[in-house]
Design a protein around this motif. Structure first.
Motif, PDB file in Angstrom:
ATOM      1  N   PHE A  48       1.588  37.272 -56.189  1.00 19.15           N
ATOM      2  CA  PHE A  48       0.706  36.454 -55.373  1.00 19.15           C
ATOM      3  C   PHE A  48      -0.462  37.311 -54.880  1.00 19.15           C
ATOM      4  CE2 PHE A  48       5.147  35.128 -54.720  1.00 19.15           C
ATOM      5  CZ  PHE A  48       5.096  33.896 -55.361  1.00 19.15           C
ATOM      6  N   ARG A 172      -1.495  38.581 -47.230  1.00 17.67           N
ATOM      7  CA  ARG A 172      -0.422  37.897 -46.524  1.00 17.67           C
ATOM      8  C   ARG A 172      -0.801  36.446 -46.197  1.00 17.67           C
ATOM      9  NH1 ARG A 172       4.199  40.470 -45.706  1.00 17.67           N
ATOM     10  NH2 ARG A 172       4.865  38.584 -44.635  1.00 17.67           N
ATOM     11  N   LEU A 175       0.107  34.706 -49.288  1.00 16.18           N
ATOM     12  CA  LEU A 175       1.556  34.582 -49.339  1.00 16.18           C
ATOM     13  C   LEU A 175       2.038  33.449 -48.441  1.00 16.18           C
ATOM     14  CD1 LEU A 175       4.324  35.778 -50.275  1.00 16.18           C
ATOM     15  CD2 LEU A 175       4.283  37.124 -48.176  1.00 16.18           C
ATOM     16  N   GLN A 179       4.340  30.430 -49.490  1.00 15.15           N
ATOM     17  CA  GLN A 179       5.591  30.150 -48.776  1.00 15.15           C
ATOM     18  C   GLN A 179       5.611  28.715 -48.257  1.00 15.15           C
ATOM     19  OE1 GLN A 179       5.233  33.461 -45.946  1.00 15.15           O
ATOM     20  NE2 GLN A 179       7.261  34.157 -46.595  1.00 15.15           N
ATOM     21  N   GLU A 479      10.406  37.159 -49.830  1.00 24.35           N
ATOM     22  CA  GLU A 479       8.990  37.083 -50.194  1.00 24.35           C
ATOM     23  C   GLU A 479       8.742  37.387 -51.673  1.00 24.35           C
ATOM     24  OE1 GLU A 479       7.245  38.264 -45.763  1.00 24.35           O
ATOM     25  OE2 GLU A 479       6.993  39.674 -47.428  1.00 24.35           O
ATOM     26  N   ARG A 491       2.476  43.166 -49.401  1.00 22.50           N
ATOM     27  CA  ARG A 491       3.269  42.676 -48.263  1.00 22.50           C
ATOM     28  C   ARG A 491       2.939  43.498 -47.017  1.00 22.50           C
ATOM     29  NH1 ARG A 491       3.439  40.226 -52.240  1.00 22.50           N
ATOM     30  NH2 ARG A 491       5.176  39.005 -53.098  1.00 22.50           N
TER      31      ARG A 491
END
Length: 543
Positions: A48, A172, A175, A179, A479, A491
């Motif tokens: 990602f 993030r 991400l 998510q 993750e 991350r």
């Protein structure tokens, strides 16, 4: 997000929409589509935000330079881009308050004429931002400027103009989009590479032929519609779907370098309004470093990863040095990174610096492929909305976009002081508690709980940074981290701020990942050695 489960779904289910590319636009499309009730799959050949979407200047902005060019050249396309950016800025800030926040930027000026010019320009910038509550710009005197950025050259400085934009952790944030899409029912998987398309008798795409990049196993994903969100690689997917199409993307390379925090010794960022090639450059506090960027150069070779080279490093240093009391020394370089902008170019004779960061949604009638082309981070949500609106038309049913008010994963019930709750409940140091709250938001307790259950997981990965071992375990379990670089580069952001500490942390990260993923010693060595070699190349290229 569970990769094994997602791969099984990709192989066995029929989807309404498959989205290729899990950067900002692709993850944004996945969330928008799944919230509208579509059955969605999101795939990427790497991780990602592994390309452009993790390599931005980390700004949420309308674009001060675009506004200046709009008035200088009477270019209404530039003006539209500024308006779109500022309309979306407050949404990006609001929907993930743990990952995005206001940022104060100082523009140093050397005369009262310059000060007046930038004050007028930034006041106009404020006027375009009608939907948010960021403070308005103001003209500060020399003493006020030095109180905020003490390392500036007081001999040359006349005054400064302060204004506000936003800052985000781009990787993030992306991400969190993925998510959120996953938690609403999308099948989400990284390291799934598209190899081709299956078509019906009319030539319309009805399946994506892909492969699990880790195992090599073929995966056929049945779908009613495909959306191409692959940024600078969009033409590759477009031509794979229909070889008769013409290329649309003009990739441009931009690089950043990271220096110690004391380069500016401030939480204020700096806009450098004059450069040798007519751009603006930013110096921004980020993750304990001062990040400087960006450049803009033509880039025809997009298969190799763009990296910071010595010439680019010297250009950025030379751009910042005239404003500093103490010039940057080359030995202070801590890290650097490059990225590709997916610029849309109707006119191949224009330089990339003159191209607008606008976007376009293209429907190829022959194959049925929808491609989301161009754009920039700040307008990712608007871009996704336009793409899924087009999908609605293809599907024959208009549906309501719900992303303007959707709080992303980790943003639920988040408070600015929530780090104090982490510190009080889990007994972690203040810097670690602050870091966990900012990276994981209202879900920081999940990482802190792992650290409480196993004292070894409380240990720092690096004595110079607030990252802890528990984050590695959490990232693998929740993750979809499958390589050390996924973790260290995206991350947490150690790779782009500190190469030496990335290498120092790598053995521990590899050990923890091996334990979680069941790697053999040979597999662990393969991943660790390959990543160490990549970092070594970055260092060599830059120095």
């Amino acid at each position: 997000m569970n990769r094994t489960t997602s791969l099984a779904r990709l192989q066995n289910e029929l989807f309404d929409i498959v989205i290729i590319g899990a950067g900002a636009s692709g993850a944004g499309c996945a969330l928008d589509a799944v919230l509208r009730g579509y059955k969605v799959a999101l795939i990427d050949k790497k991780d990602f935000a592994s390309e452009t979407s993790s390599r931005s200047t980390k700004l949420i902005h309308g674009g001060v330079r675009y506004l200046e060019q709009a008035f200088k050249k009477l270019d209404f396309a530039q003006l539209k881009q500024v308006r779109h950016g500022l309309e979306e800025r407050h949404i990006v800030l609001k929907n993930a308050p743990h990952l995005a926040r206001p940022l104060a930027l100082m523009t140093p000026v050397n005369s009262w004429i310059e000060g007046l010019y930038f004050t007028i320009g930034l006041s106009l910038y404020d006027r375009f931002a009608t939907n948010d509550t960021l403070p308005k710009s103001q003209w500060l005197n020399k003493k006020e400027v030095l109180a905020k950025i003490p390392t500036l050259d007081r001999k040359k400085l006349h005054s400064g103009v302060l204004y506000f934009d936003g800052q985000l952790d781009d990787a993030r944030y992306c991400l969190a989009l993925a998510q959120s899409a996953s938690e609403n029912g999308a099948a989400v998987a990284n390291y799934v590479e598209v190899k081709g398309f299956g078509k019906d008798e009319n030539g319309s795409i009805q399946a994506v032929q892909a492969a699990d990049a880790l195992s090599g196993k073929a995966v056929t994903i049945r779908t009613k519609l495909v959306i191409n969100c692959t940024g600078p690689f969009s033409d590759h997917v477009r031509l794979m779907a229909n070889a008769a199409l013409s290329e649309r993307i003009r990739p441009s390379k931009g690089v950043h370098l990271a220096l110690p925090h004391n380069t500016l010794n401030s939480e204020y960022a700096m806009l450098i309004p004059k450069t040798s090639d007519g751009r603006v450059v930013f110096a921004i506090p980020f993750e304990g470093s001062t990040m400087i960027g960006t450049t803009d150069t033509e880039c025809e070779e997009i298969d190799a990863e763009p990296t910071l080279n010595r010439k680019e490093r010297e250009y950025l240093a030379a751009t910042l040095n005239p404003y500093l009391a103490k010039p940057i020394d080359a030995s202070e370089l801590r890290a650097g990174f490059g990225g590709l902008r997916p610029l849309l170019a109707a006119d191949p004779t224009k330089s990339t610096k003159s191209l607008v960061r606008d976007h376009e949604v293209e429907l190829d009638l022959a194959s049925g492929l929808i491609s989301l082309l161009g754009g920039k981070w700040t307008t990712y949500r608007l871009m996704a909305k336009d793409a899924i609106d087009e999908a609605d038309k293809v599907m024959g049913e208009p549906r309501i976009c719900k992303t303007a008010d959707y709080v992303l994963a980790g943003g639920e019930n988040y408070r600015k002081k929530s780090w104090k709750d982490i510190q009080a409940q889990f007994g972690l140091p203040e810097d670690i508690s602050r870091h966990l709250a900012l990276k994981y938001g209202s879900r920081a307790h999940l990482v802190a709980s792992l650290a409480r259950e196993d004292a070894q997981l409380q240990e720092r990965l690096s004595p110079a940074h607030p990252y802890i071992r528990a984050e590695v375990v959490h990232a693998v379990r929740n993750e979809m981290v499958v390589t050390p670089r996924d973790f260290l580069a995206r991350r947490i952001r150690l790779e782009i701020t500190d190469w030496d500490e990335t290498l120092n942390s790598l053995p521990v990260v590899a050990d923890l990942m091996a334990r979680e993923l069941g790697w053999t010693e040979d597999e662990k060595a393969k991943y660790a050695d390959a990543y160490a070699a990549e970092i070594a190349k970055f260092i060599t290229d830059a120095r």
